[in-house]
Scaffold this motif. Structure first.
Motif, PDB file in Angstrom:
ATOM      1  N   LEU A  43       0.978  -1.082  -0.705  1.00 17.39           N
ATOM      2  CA  LEU A  43       0.170  -0.285  -0.249  1.00 17.39           C
ATOM      3  C   LEU A  43       0.982   0.812  -0.105  1.00 17.39           C
ATOM      4  O   LEU A  43       0.660   2.328  -0.388  1.00 17.39           O
ATOM      5  CB  LEU A  43      -0.939   0.157   1.297  1.00 17.39           C
ATOM      6  N   GLN A  44       2.273   1.525   0.414  1.00 17.66           N
ATOM      7  CA  GLN A  44       3.019   2.486   0.900  1.00 17.66           C
ATOM      8  C   GLN A  44       3.415   2.593  -0.671  1.00 17.66           C
ATOM      9  O   GLN A  44       3.773   4.097  -1.041  1.00 17.66           O
ATOM     10  CB  GLN A  44       3.875   2.091   1.778  1.00 17.66           C
ATOM     11  N   LEU A  45       3.980   1.877  -1.207  1.00 20.33           N
ATOM     12  CA  LEU A  45       4.322   1.907  -3.266  1.00 20.33           C
ATOM     13  C   LEU A  45       3.332   2.448  -3.868  1.00 20.33           C
ATOM     14  O   LEU A  45       3.890   2.723  -4.682  1.00 20.33           O
ATOM     15  CB  LEU A  45       5.188   0.541  -3.318  1.00 20.33           C
ATOM     16  N   VAL A 242       8.092   7.377   2.588  1.00 24.76           N
ATOM     17  CA  VAL A 242       8.526   7.672   2.170  1.00 24.76           C
ATOM     18  C   VAL A 242      10.154   6.709   1.980  1.00 24.76           C
ATOM     19  O   VAL A 242      11.113   6.932   1.100  1.00 24.76           O
ATOM     20  CB  VAL A 242       9.416   9.528   2.932  1.00 24.76           C
ATOM     21  N   ARG A 243      10.421   6.529   3.041  1.00 24.37           N
ATOM     22  CA  ARG A 243      11.436   5.880   3.157  1.00 24.37           C
ATOM     23  C   ARG A 243      11.231   4.564   1.994  1.00 24.37           C
ATOM     24  O   ARG A 243      12.034   3.912   1.223  1.00 24.37           O
ATOM     25  CB  ARG A 243      12.060   5.310   4.508  1.00 24.37           C
ATOM     26  N   LYS A 244      10.245   4.015   2.420  1.00 24.98           N
ATOM     27  CA  LYS A 244       9.715   2.951   1.880  1.00 24.98           C
ATOM     28  C   LYS A 244       9.867   3.082  -0.026  1.00 24.98           C
ATOM     29  O   LYS A 244      10.319   2.406  -0.766  1.00 24.98           O
ATOM     30  CB  LYS A 244       8.130   2.155   1.891  1.00 24.98           C
ATOM     31  N   ARG A 245       8.917   4.274  -0.687  1.00 24.31           N
ATOM     32  CA  ARG A 245       9.339   5.356  -1.609  1.00 24.31           C
ATOM     33  C   ARG A 245      10.386   5.086  -2.169  1.00 24.31           C
ATOM     34  O   ARG A 245      11.441   4.287  -3.102  1.00 24.31           O
ATOM     35  CB  ARG A 245       8.786   5.710  -1.824  1.00 24.31           C
ATOM     36  N   ILE A 246      11.820   5.278  -1.468  1.00 28.08           N
ATOM     37  CA  ILE A 246      13.466   5.817  -2.120  1.00 28.08           C
ATOM     38  C   ILE A 246      14.059   4.096  -1.591  1.00 28.08           C
ATOM     39  O   ILE A 246      14.915   4.093  -2.346  1.00 28.08           O
ATOM     40  CB  ILE A 246      13.968   6.427  -0.370  1.00 28.08           C
ATOM     41  N   GLN A 247      13.834   3.338  -1.133  1.00 31.45           N
ATOM     42  CA  GLN A 247      14.187   1.826  -1.153  1.00 31.45           C
ATOM     43  C   GLN A 247      14.312   1.332  -2.451  1.00 31.45           C
ATOM     44  O   GLN A 247      15.330   0.809  -2.231  1.00 31.45           O
ATOM     45  CB  GLN A 247      13.887   0.579   0.147  1.00 31.45           C
ATOM     46  N   VAL A 248      13.309   1.039  -3.447  1.00 31.79           N
ATOM     47  CA  VAL A 248      12.694   0.256  -4.261  1.00 31.79           C
ATOM     48  C   VAL A 248      13.272   1.524  -5.703  1.00 31.79           C
ATOM     49  O   VAL A 248      13.240   1.233  -6.881  1.00 31.79           O
ATOM     50  CB  VAL A 248      10.917   0.058  -4.228  1.00 31.79           C
ATOM     51  N   GLN A 249      13.898   2.382  -5.318  1.00 32.71           N
ATOM     52  CA  GLN A 249      14.427   2.912  -6.541  1.00 32.71           C
ATOM     53  C   GLN A 249      15.432   2.700  -7.044  1.00 32.71           C
ATOM     54  O   GLN A 249      16.434   1.665  -6.453  1.00 32.71           O
ATOM     55  CB  GLN A 249      14.968   4.774  -5.804  1.00 32.71           C
ATOM     56  N   GLY A 250      16.234   3.021  -8.034  1.00 39.03           N
ATOM     57  CA  GLY A 250      17.275   2.454  -8.533  1.00 39.03           C
ATOM     58  C   GLY A 250      17.245   1.595  -9.851  1.00 39.03           C
ATOM     59  O   GLY A 250      15.895   1.700 -10.823  1.00 39.03           O
ATOM     60  N   PRO A 251      17.986   1.209 -10.672  1.00 37.53           N
ATOM     61  CA  PRO A 251      17.196  -0.152 -11.821  1.00 37.53           C
ATOM     62  C   PRO A 251      16.244  -0.739 -11.841  1.00 37.53           C
ATOM     63  O   PRO A 251      15.637  -0.894 -12.969  1.00 37.53           O
ATOM     64  CB  PRO A 251      19.379  -0.816 -12.080  1.00 37.53           C
ATOM     65  N   THR A 252      15.797  -1.492 -10.692  1.00 39.20           N
ATOM     66  CA  THR A 252      14.821  -2.278 -11.006  1.00 39.20           C
ATOM     67  C   THR A 252      13.652  -1.592 -10.321  1.00 39.20           C
ATOM     68  O   THR A 252      12.462  -2.246 -10.472  1.00 39.20           O
ATOM     69  CB  THR A 252      15.689  -3.483  -9.775  1.00 39.20           C
ATOM     70  N   ARG A 253      13.628  -0.248 -10.455  1.00 41.39           N
ATOM     71  CA  ARG A 253      12.665   0.500 -10.006  1.00 41.39           C
ATOM     72  C   ARG A 253      11.709   0.015 -10.607  1.00 41.39           C
ATOM     73  O   ARG A 253       9.612  -0.178  -9.746  1.00 41.39           O
ATOM     74  CB  ARG A 253      12.535   2.136 -10.259  1.00 41.39           C
TER      75      ARG A 253
END
Length: 324
Positions: A43-45, A242-253
């Protein structure tokens, strides 16, 4: 120890007993609330909802979750029972290490405050806030890579991004370097320090009073832990999102169950501003309901298990001493 604080968390015990009790509490708590944790992360993502106009939706095949129970059932139907425990291995390791570090740091910080200022100099609430904040920050920084792995595994759908725990570590290191393991650490520290400070402050104030009540299905410590966790979680929830959203950043987003996760490149405050602009204030509180539902059993189980594990390990120590 201070007689005024009525401090069960700082009961007499060796450092090893405190560490073992904290680790035991973390492992048991994590297993119990794992499915709710997966629901919360999903839900957060999620950046869209059923109330959004169809013309504004950009789903790219992403599911639309609404509500705790419907999301739970949706994950179960599409991914099976194991889908509700995705990320459980890094999460168990996270909780094992985090609670061990947290409780140990809490106790050691309290002892340091006593040796520095005297045992009854600081008000119990101030002492608890400082000890809780230091313990939370220390535990978060020490175990953060496991937290990131937990989030990424929980965010996976049937199309796997990572093929296992060790392959995930290797892949993140190769694609993102060591910094990849610490994406979102800033909002994590910004969230955990006031969270744990508030949690332990409320807990220490309420526990002595609630322990005097005769409760049919709960101990005073468990109820105090529940109230403290709900209060702290509500106050600091936007930073957790915000932490969860930033954690999945990167090439696999774009490969997780939500393939339309925006790119956030301007740090904690930039991410908050971007979410507010795209999703409004409600965007910062997606998953709050299940987070609060999760907080209650998690904190109750944690504090209940910790207190009893500490007594159990203490009794083992006494038996060992007597047997010598």
């Amino acid at each position: 120890m201070s007689a005024q604080s009525g401090d069960r968390l700082k009961d007499e015990g060796t450092r090893l007993q405190v560490t073992a009790a904290g680790a035991t509490a973390g492992v048991v708590s994590r297993f119990v609330i794992a499915p709710l944790d997966v629901v919360k992360i999903r839900l957060q993502l999620q950046t869209h909802s059923l109330s959004d106009p169809l013309s504004t939706r950009n789903l790219h095949g992403s599911p639309v979750y609404k509500g705790t129970l419907p999301t739970l059932l949706s994950i179960f139907r599409s991914e099976g029972i194991t889908g509700l425990w995705k990320g459980n291995l890094p999460a168990e390791l996270l909780y094992l290490c985090y609670f061990a570090v947290q409780f140990t740091a809490y106790r050691q910080t309290t002892l340091l405050l006593h040796s520095t200022f005297g045992e009854s100099t600081l008000p119990p609430s101030v002492e608890s806030f400082i000890s809780g904040a230091v313990a939370g920050g220390t535990g978060t920084a020490a175990t953060y890579p496991l937290d990131l792995l937990r989030t990424r595994f929980a965010a996976q759908g049937n199309d796997r991004v990572y093929n296992g725990f060790l392959p995930a570590i290797k892949q993140i290191h190769n694609q993102e370097g060591y910094k990849g393991f610490f994406r979102g650490l800033a909002p994590a520290l910004g969230q955990i320090i006031p969270f744990m400070g508030t949690f332990f402050t409320v807990y220490e104030v309420l526990r002595p009073k609630l322990s005097k009540l005769e409760l049919p299905y709960s101990s005073g410590g468990a109820l105090a832990g529940t109230i403290a966790s709900v209060t702290a979680k509500t106050i600091t929830f936007p930073l957790d999102l915000v932490r969860k959203r930033i954690q999945v950043q990167g090439p696999t987003r774009g490969r997780y169950i939500h393939k339309n996760i925006p790119e956030y490149t301007h740090g904690t405050f930039g991410t908050i501003k971007q979410i507010l602009g795209r999703e409004g204030i409600r965007g910062l509180y997606r998953g709050l309901t299940v987070s609060l539902l999760k907080a209650a059993p998690a904190s109750a189980v944690t504090m209940w298990t910790y207190e009893r594990a500490l007594k159990f390990y203490g009794s083992l120590g006494e038996k060992t001493v007597k047997g010598i």
